[in-house]
Design a protein around this motif. Sequence first.
Motif, PDB file in Angstrom:
ATOM      1  N   ILE A  93      -5.017  -3.294 -13.825  1.00  0.00           N
ATOM      2  CA  ILE A  93      -5.203  -1.871 -13.493  1.00  0.00           C
ATOM      3  C   ILE A  93      -6.103  -1.205 -14.531  1.00  0.00           C
ATOM      4  CG2 ILE A  93      -3.995   0.345 -13.299  1.00  0.00           C
ATOM      5  CD1 ILE A  93      -1.565  -1.232 -12.236  1.00  0.00           C
ATOM      6  N   PHE A  94      -5.896  -1.552 -15.789  1.00  0.00           N
ATOM      7  CA  PHE A  94      -6.746  -1.010 -16.852  1.00  0.00           C
ATOM      8  C   PHE A  94      -8.129  -1.654 -16.838  1.00  0.00           C
ATOM      9  CE2 PHE A  94      -8.375  -1.351 -21.241  1.00  0.00           C
ATOM     10  CZ  PHE A  94      -8.557   0.000 -21.516  1.00  0.00           C
ATOM     11  N   GLY A  95      -8.212  -2.892 -16.377  1.00  0.00           N
ATOM     12  CA  GLY A  95      -9.498  -3.581 -16.377  1.00  0.00           C
ATOM     13  C   GLY A  95     -10.549  -2.901 -15.506  1.00  0.00           C
ATOM     14  N   TRP A  96     -10.108  -2.105 -14.540  1.00  0.00           N
ATOM     15  CA  TRP A  96     -11.072  -1.416 -13.658  1.00  0.00           C
ATOM     16  C   TRP A  96     -12.033  -0.534 -14.437  1.00  0.00           C
ATOM     17  CZ3 TRP A  96     -11.888   3.780 -12.873  1.00  0.00           C
ATOM     18  CH2 TRP A  96     -12.719   4.127 -11.790  1.00  0.00           C
ATOM     19  N   ILE A  97     -11.602  -0.084 -15.627  1.00  0.00           N
ATOM     20  CA  ILE A  97     -12.450   0.818 -16.398  1.00  0.00           C
ATOM     21  C   ILE A  97     -13.768   0.164 -16.787  1.00  0.00           C
ATOM     22  CG2 ILE A  97     -11.686   0.242 -18.742  1.00  0.00           C
ATOM     23  CD1 ILE A  97     -12.133   3.790 -17.305  1.00  0.00           C
ATOM     24  N   GLY A  98     -13.804  -1.193 -16.771  1.00  0.00           N
ATOM     25  CA  GLY A  98     -15.040  -1.892 -17.115  1.00  0.00           C
ATOM     26  C   GLY A  98     -16.161  -1.632 -16.122  1.00  0.00           C
ATOM     27  N   PHE A  99     -15.796  -1.373 -14.851  1.00  0.00           N
ATOM     28  CA  PHE A  99     -16.836  -1.038 -13.878  1.00  0.00           C
ATOM     29  C   PHE A  99     -17.475   0.329 -14.173  1.00  0.00           C
ATOM     30  CE2 PHE A  99     -14.228  -3.771 -10.830  1.00  0.00           C
ATOM     31  CZ  PHE A  99     -15.065  -4.854 -10.978  1.00  0.00           C
ATOM     32  N   LEU A 100     -16.717   1.192 -14.800  1.00  0.00           N
ATOM     33  CA  LEU A 100     -17.149   2.582 -14.946  1.00  0.00           C
ATOM     34  C   LEU A 100     -18.247   2.740 -15.984  1.00  0.00           C
ATOM     35  CD1 LEU A 100     -16.414   5.370 -13.782  1.00  0.00           C
ATOM     36  CD2 LEU A 100     -14.904   5.703 -15.735  1.00  0.00           C
ATOM     37  N   ASP A 101     -18.166   1.995 -17.086  1.00  0.00           N
ATOM     38  CA  ASP A 101     -19.139   2.219 -18.167  1.00  0.00           C
ATOM     39  C   ASP A 101     -20.009   1.007 -18.463  1.00  0.00           C
ATOM     40  OD1 ASP A 101     -17.229   0.631 -19.236  1.00  0.00           O
ATOM     41  OD2 ASP A 101     -16.654   1.963 -20.871  1.00  0.00           O
ATOM     42  N   ALA A 102     -20.063   0.037 -17.541  1.00  0.00           N
ATOM     43  CA  ALA A 102     -20.939  -1.119 -17.762  1.00  0.00           C
ATOM     44  C   ALA A 102     -22.401  -0.694 -17.796  1.00  0.00           C
ATOM     45  CB  ALA A 102     -20.713  -2.158 -16.667  1.00  0.00           C
ATOM     46  N   PHE A 103     -22.783   0.245 -16.923  1.00  0.00           N
ATOM     47  CA  PHE A 103     -24.184   0.675 -16.856  1.00  0.00           C
ATOM     48  C   PHE A 103     -24.566   1.548 -18.050  1.00  0.00           C
ATOM     49  CE2 PHE A 103     -23.980  -1.170 -12.821  1.00  0.00           C
ATOM     50  CZ  PHE A 103     -25.245  -1.236 -12.269  1.00  0.00           C
ATOM     51  N   ASP A 104     -23.555   2.166 -18.671  1.00  0.00           N
ATOM     52  CA  ASP A 104     -23.851   2.972 -19.860  1.00  0.00           C
ATOM     53  C   ASP A 104     -23.865   2.131 -21.129  1.00  0.00           C
ATOM     54  OD1 ASP A 104     -24.007   5.321 -18.370  1.00  0.00           O
ATOM     55  OD2 ASP A 104     -21.855   5.708 -18.539  1.00  0.00           O
ATOM     56  N   SER A 105     -23.216   0.964 -21.096  1.00  0.00           N
ATOM     57  CA  SER A 105     -23.111   0.140 -22.301  1.00  0.00           C
ATOM     58  C   SER A 105     -24.225  -0.890 -22.418  1.00  0.00           C
ATOM     59  CB  SER A 105     -21.757  -0.588 -22.321  1.00  0.00           C
ATOM     60  OG  SER A 105     -20.686   0.340 -22.300  1.00  0.00           O
ATOM     61  N   PHE A 106     -24.822  -1.301 -21.278  1.00  0.00           N
ATOM     62  CA  PHE A 106     -25.813  -2.368 -21.300  1.00  0.00           C
ATOM     63  C   PHE A 106     -27.072  -1.930 -20.556  1.00  0.00           C
ATOM     64  CE2 PHE A 106     -21.718  -4.476 -21.735  1.00  0.00           C
ATOM     65  CZ  PHE A 106     -21.945  -5.363 -22.772  1.00  0.00           C
ATOM     66  N   ARG A 107     -28.122  -2.713 -20.724  1.00  0.00           N
ATOM     67  CA  ARG A 107     -29.389  -2.490 -20.042  1.00  0.00           C
ATOM     68  C   ARG A 107     -29.830  -3.776 -19.351  1.00  0.00           C
ATOM     69  NH1 ARG A 107     -27.880   1.689 -20.798  1.00  0.00           N
ATOM     70  NH2 ARG A 107     -28.809   3.482 -21.898  1.00  0.00           N
ATOM     71  N   GLY A 108     -30.550  -3.636 -18.266  1.00  0.00           N
ATOM     72  CA  GLY A 108     -31.115  -4.789 -17.583  1.00  0.00           C
ATOM     73  C   GLY A 108     -30.064  -5.690 -16.967  1.00  0.00           C
TER      74      GLY A 108
END
Length: 404
Positions: A93-108
């Motif tokens: 349930i907590f792991g879903w948060i990874g979808f939310l900020d993946a685009f803000d944390s990485f590039r390309g």
Amino acid sequence: MTSAVEREQRWERNLKVLPFVLLTLATAICVATFPEVGPQSRGARVIFGILVAATAVWTWRWMYVYGRPHPVGYIGRTALTAVLTAMHPLFCIFGWIGFLDAFDSFRGRWRWVAMAATAAIMAMGQTGGPPPYDNPWQSLLLPLLFVLNFGLASLMGRYSEHLDAVSRERAATIGRLEEALAENARLQEELLAQSRSAGVRDERERLAREIHDTIAQSLAGVVAQLQAAEGSADAQDVRRRVARATEMARTALVEARRSVQDLSPAELAEAGLADALAALVAAWRDDHGAEASFVVVGDAVALHSEVEATLLRIAQEALANVAKHACAQRVGVTLTFDAAEVILDVRDDGSGFDPTAPVRGSSFGLGVMRDRARRLTGSFTVESAPGDGTAVSARIPALPRGPA
């Protein structure tokens, strides 16, 4: 109403709080289901609690101390989430948060690697934990759920990229519009300043023309009449010339007031152009003793007040030049009404001059007449030769009475 900036700030605050809300919710659900799912031994549960606390501290550090998403923060949190989900599947349930900020944390392409890692954690939790599985259906569901999670997250990620691109484009458009508005405001200020300057210049030129064509000529006439009276032995002639000088002085005073108020010439206040020119020629003949005639060709019509005033001023200046320079015996003034234009001709049999000769600094009259005609998109010509007299002609569009 809440401004766009305030709404954005509120969303940023909510996004910073959301990981801790999900962490609390996932931990509570995991603890509530310990008897059936998750670590069974006391030691494993203590380790689980320590890892949850470490996840909370790690998330807090990168969200509030560092201030923004970072690859190191994302990797550390994802690793802790993977271990906790392996210990208790519902922690995904907590792991879903990874979808939310993946685009803000990485590039390309690293964005998609981060999304795949989060999708794997979600699939592992949804199938009941990490492989190997006793049930073959779990082994089959794991890749299917991974594809499903990764596909849905990718779709949302693409849509988020599209929204970001639209938002950046709108921001750039707004920036360009603001720059254009600022440039327009600057240009408008420049135009206003130029308009004020042109207005002052035009008013000065108008007053110069009015003073030269009316007041100066009237005062010159006053001086001429008084000088003639001073040298005359005939008392009746003296009285006549003094009366004429007085009349000219009064006319000069009226014209001075009208020049300031930008009104039509006094001669046109109660008479048409043809009558005003006839009176002008008659008065000039009486003042200078030369033969002068006035002829109207065509049907006289009422013209725009600016046209009539311009033609009258040109005629006044032309006759003044004849009296001052030509020593003429005969003068003819013709006013011709045509369908498209009105023509004023003033001819004399005086001494004439060479139009190609350098213009003297005191020769102001011809330039004034030419400027007056051109001001109404008309033309002004001069024909003269030494000993052959002079003819001036002004042609102006026959604008009808009313607004130009």
